[in-house]
Design an enzyme around this catalytic site. Structure first.
Site, PDB file in Angstrom:
ATOM      1  N   GLU A 149     -28.759 -20.374  28.649  1.00 46.08           N
ATOM      2  CA  GLU A 149     -28.569 -21.777  29.049  1.00 46.08           C
ATOM      3  C   GLU A 149     -29.151 -22.737  28.005  1.00 46.08           C
ATOM      4  OE1 GLU A 149     -30.135 -20.917  33.016  1.00 46.08           O
ATOM      5  OE2 GLU A 149     -28.340 -21.853  33.840  1.00 46.08           O
TER       6      GLU A 149
ATOM      7  N   GLY B  96     -31.764 -18.244  31.538  1.00 47.68           N
ATOM      8  CA  GLY B  96     -32.235 -19.515  30.990  1.00 47.68           C
ATOM      9  C   GLY B  96     -32.184 -19.549  29.466  1.00 47.68           C
TER      10      GLY B  96
ATOM     11  N   ALA C 284     -35.458 -17.131  32.144  1.00 47.75           N
ATOM     12  CA  ALA C 284     -36.625 -17.765  32.748  1.00 47.75           C
ATOM     13  C   ALA C 284     -37.615 -16.650  33.068  1.00 47.75           C
ATOM     14  CB  ALA C 284     -36.221 -18.494  34.005  1.00 47.75           C
TER      15      ALA C 284
HETATM   16  N1  DAK Z   1     -39.187 -12.727  32.667  1.00 47.79           N
HETATM   17  C1  DAK Z   1     -40.401 -12.179  32.565  1.00 47.79           C
HETATM   18  N2  DAK Z   1     -40.671 -11.097  31.802  1.00 47.79           N
HETATM   19  C2  DAK Z   1     -39.638 -10.576  31.114  1.00 47.79           C
HETATM   20  C3  DAK Z   1     -38.332 -11.118  31.159  1.00 47.79           C
HETATM   21  C4  DAK Z   1     -38.128 -12.256  31.976  1.00 47.79           C
HETATM   22  N3  DAK Z   1     -36.955 -12.831  32.068  1.00 47.79           N
HETATM   23  N4  DAK Z   1     -37.543 -10.369  30.364  1.00 47.79           N
HETATM   24  C5  DAK Z   1     -38.327  -9.403  29.836  1.00 47.79           C
HETATM   25  N5  DAK Z   1     -39.585  -9.520  30.287  1.00 47.79           N
HETATM   26  C6  DAK Z   1     -40.735  -8.701  29.950  1.00 47.79           C
HETATM   27  C7  DAK Z   1     -40.626  -7.347  30.664  1.00 47.79           C
HETATM   28  O1  DAK Z   1     -41.090  -7.436  32.007  1.00 47.79           O
HETATM   29  C8  DAK Z   1     -41.527  -6.504  29.780  1.00 47.79           C
HETATM   30  O2  DAK Z   1     -42.856  -6.827  30.090  1.00 47.79           O
HETATM   31  P1  DAK Z   1     -43.977  -5.655  30.311  1.00 47.79           P
HETATM   32  O3  DAK Z   1     -43.442  -4.821  31.409  1.00 47.79           O
HETATM   33  O4  DAK Z   1     -44.021  -4.965  28.977  1.00 47.79           O
HETATM   34  O5  DAK Z   1     -45.217  -6.418  30.659  1.00 47.79           O
HETATM   35  C9  DAK Z   1     -41.280  -7.056  28.378  1.00 47.79           C
HETATM   36  O6  DAK Z   1     -40.716  -8.373  28.570  1.00 47.79           O
HETATM   37  C10 DAK Z   1     -40.277  -6.233  27.577  1.00 47.79           C
HETATM   38  O7  DAK Z   1     -39.107  -6.071  28.361  1.00 47.79           O
HETATM   39  P2  DAK Z   1     -38.457  -4.655  28.695  1.00 47.79           P
HETATM   40  O8  DAK Z   1     -39.471  -3.574  28.667  1.00 47.79           O
HETATM   41  O9  DAK Z   1     -37.658  -4.830  29.945  1.00 47.79           O
HETATM   42  O10 DAK Z   1     -37.497  -4.470  27.430  1.00 47.79           O
HETATM   43  P3  DAK Z   1     -36.154  -3.632  27.368  1.00 47.79           P
HETATM   44  O11 DAK Z   1     -35.787  -3.539  25.936  1.00 47.79           O
HETATM   45  O12 DAK Z   1     -36.277  -2.373  28.153  1.00 47.79           O
HETATM   46  O13 DAK Z   1     -35.061  -4.534  28.113  1.00 47.79           O
HETATM   47  C11 DAK Z   1     -33.951  -6.594  28.654  1.00 47.79           C
HETATM   48  C12 DAK Z   1     -34.696  -5.763  27.566  1.00 47.79           C
HETATM   49  C13 DAK Z   1     -33.734  -7.993  28.088  1.00 47.79           C
HETATM   50  C14 DAK Z   1     -32.581  -5.932  28.910  1.00 47.79           C
HETATM   51  C15 DAK Z   1     -34.799  -6.595  29.942  1.00 47.79           C
HETATM   52  O14 DAK Z   1     -36.121  -7.014  29.606  1.00 47.79           O
HETATM   53  C16 DAK Z   1     -34.272  -7.516  31.001  1.00 47.79           C
HETATM   54  O15 DAK Z   1     -33.310  -7.163  31.706  1.00 47.79           O
HETATM   55  N6  DAK Z   1     -34.916  -8.666  31.148  1.00 47.79           N
HETATM   56  C17 DAK Z   1     -34.614  -9.589  32.187  1.00 47.79           C
HETATM   57  C18 DAK Z   1     -33.339 -10.323  31.925  1.00 47.79           C
HETATM   58  C19 DAK Z   1     -33.133 -11.295  33.033  1.00 47.79           C
HETATM   59  O16 DAK Z   1     -32.728 -10.912  34.144  1.00 47.79           O
HETATM   60  N7  DAK Z   1     -33.542 -12.533  32.769  1.00 47.79           N
HETATM   61  C20 DAK Z   1     -33.661 -13.536  33.773  1.00 47.79           C
HETATM   62  C21 DAK Z   1     -32.322 -14.089  34.114  1.00 47.79           C
HETATM   63  S1  DAK Z   1     -32.514 -15.183  35.427  1.00 47.79           S
HETATM   64  C22 DAK Z   1     -34.963 -21.770  37.399  1.00 47.79           C
HETATM   65  C23 DAK Z   1     -33.795 -22.103  36.758  1.00 47.79           C
HETATM   66  C24 DAK Z   1     -33.160 -21.155  36.033  1.00 47.79           C
HETATM   67  C25 DAK Z   1     -33.661 -19.883  36.013  1.00 47.79           C
HETATM   68  C26 DAK Z   1     -34.812 -19.589  36.669  1.00 47.79           C
HETATM   69  C27 DAK Z   1     -35.473 -20.525  37.362  1.00 47.79           C
HETATM   70  N8  DAK Z   1     -35.598 -22.722  38.172  1.00 47.79           N
HETATM   71  C28 DAK Z   1     -35.070 -23.979  38.215  1.00 47.79           C
HETATM   72  C29 DAK Z   1     -36.747 -22.360  38.936  1.00 47.79           C
HETATM   73  C30 DAK Z   1     -33.012 -18.892  35.262  1.00 47.79           C
HETATM   74  C31 DAK Z   1     -33.169 -17.636  35.638  1.00 47.79           C
HETATM   75  C32 DAK Z   1     -32.947 -16.597  34.698  1.00 47.79           C
HETATM   76  O17 DAK Z   1     -33.067 -16.766  33.520  1.00 47.79           O
END
Ligand code: DAK
Length: 264
Positions: free
Chosen positions: A118, A115, A69
């Site tokens: 998911e 997400g 997400a």
């Molecule tokens: N959200 C927003 N931006 C994201 C993102 C994300 N999930 N994942 C990556 N990006 C963005 C980064 O911020 C970066 O943007 P800039 O800084 O260049 O503007 C760009 O994508 C490239 O990412 P990285 O520079 O970080 O790339 P790397 O190769 O260094 O790393 C990575 C890749 C996938 C390991 C890393 O980007 C990462 O850890 N990303 C986040 C993974 C994560 O934690 N995802 C979220 C999981 S929590 C909800 C229900 C469910 C959910 C949410 C809400 N509601 C009902 C409200 C679910 C939540 C989740 O999914």
């Protein structure tokens, strides 16, 4: 061939296969609210189209299926918004995809996190490229999977492995995912779409009507209260200091400093 493009999603129909490509490669295809709404429309349209027998969903670019997400969007939500978005997201996309009558194949071409995983879990069949990495990193952000992940992951790979993945927030690679039964095929990235198309063609040899019944029958064995509990606890996580710290740390590109002595 028909095509329809949204802002964040590409849709195409070719040889009775509907292709949906999540198209925010600079954000690693992270799911913001708008993308979820567009995906709902895209899946709905293809499911209703009599010319479409199978849907393939994938991510744009070579790096990610969906990296979760959109953290930058949801980091400022409060409990009510968290609960509402969880309910709305599940209804519009995750439950919706799981219950489509048209078989959905997730072609996982890179990171499938939070997400993103998911969404793959809600799909009926999952195929991954060998560079794919899958995980539910939510607890590292001070929140829990909120789009059905606590339920569907355990249903698919079993409670023990699901607990390990959810509590450790660690990613697994494609081979491990294959061994867990999280995906049923792994191939080279350049072969991924063709592998998914080959699978789609095999599905097309069978009765569409019977497949729709089969999807319903398989799903009906898993309708439990767990999804409700997940929504409530997801909303509650939004009230915690750890959630603020976890999401802020992500944006500031640092490790979170959780208050792990707080009473649970
Ligand atoms: N959200 C927003 N931006 C994201 C993102 C994300 N999930 N994942 C990556 N990006 C963005 C980064 O911020 C970066 O943007 P800039 O800084 O260049 O503007 C760009 O994508 C490239 O990412 P990285 O520079 O970080 O790339 P790397 O190769 O260094 O790393 C990575 C890749 C996938 C390991 C890393 O980007 C990462 O850890 N990303 C986040 C993974 C994560 O934690 N995802 C979220 C999981 S929590 C909800 C229900 C469910 C959910 C949410 C809400 N509601 C009902 C409200 C679910 C939540 C989740 O999914």
């Amino acid at each position: 061939m028909n095509t329809k493009a949204y802002k964040n999603v590409l849709v195409e129909i070719s040889n009775k296969i509907g292709f949906i490509t999540i198209n925010r490669p600079k954000q690693l295809n992270a799911l913001n609210k708008e993308t979820i709404e567009e995906l709902h429309e895209a899946f709905d349209g293809l499911n209703l189209d009599c010319n479409v027998r199978v849907i393939i969903v994938t991510g744009s670019g070579e790096k990610a299926f969906v990296a979760g997400a959109d953290i930058k969007e949801f980091m400022n939500f409060d409990e009510q918004q968290g609960r509402e978005l969880a309910a709305k997201g599940q209804e519009l996309l995750f439950d919706f995809v799981e219950n489509l009558t048209t078989p959905v194949i997730a072609a996982i071409n890179g990171f499938a996190l939070g997400g993103g995983l998911e969404l793959a879990l809600a799909s009926h069949i999952r195929i991954a490229s060998s560079n794919a990495k899958m995980g539910l990193p939510e607890v590292s952000l001070g929140v829990i999977p909120g789009y059905g992940g606590t339920q569907r992951l355990a249903q698919i790979i079993g409670k023990g492995r699901a607990m390990d993945m959810v509590l450790s927030a660690e990613m697994i690679d494609a081979e491990t995912a294959l061994q867990y039964g999280l995906v049923t095929q792994v191939c080279q990235q350049e072969d991924l779409i063709q592998t998914a198309v080959d699978k789609a063609r095999k599905l097309m040899r069978n009765s569409t009507q019977a497949q729709a019944f089969a999807i319903k029958a398989v799903n009906s064995g898993y309708q439990k209260n767990g999804f409700e509990t997940e929504k409530q606890l997801f909303g509650k996580a939004f009230t915690t200091q750890d959630f603020k710290e976890g999401t802020t740390a992500f944006v500031e590109r640092r490790k979170p400093n959780f208050n792990n002595t707080a009473i649970k």
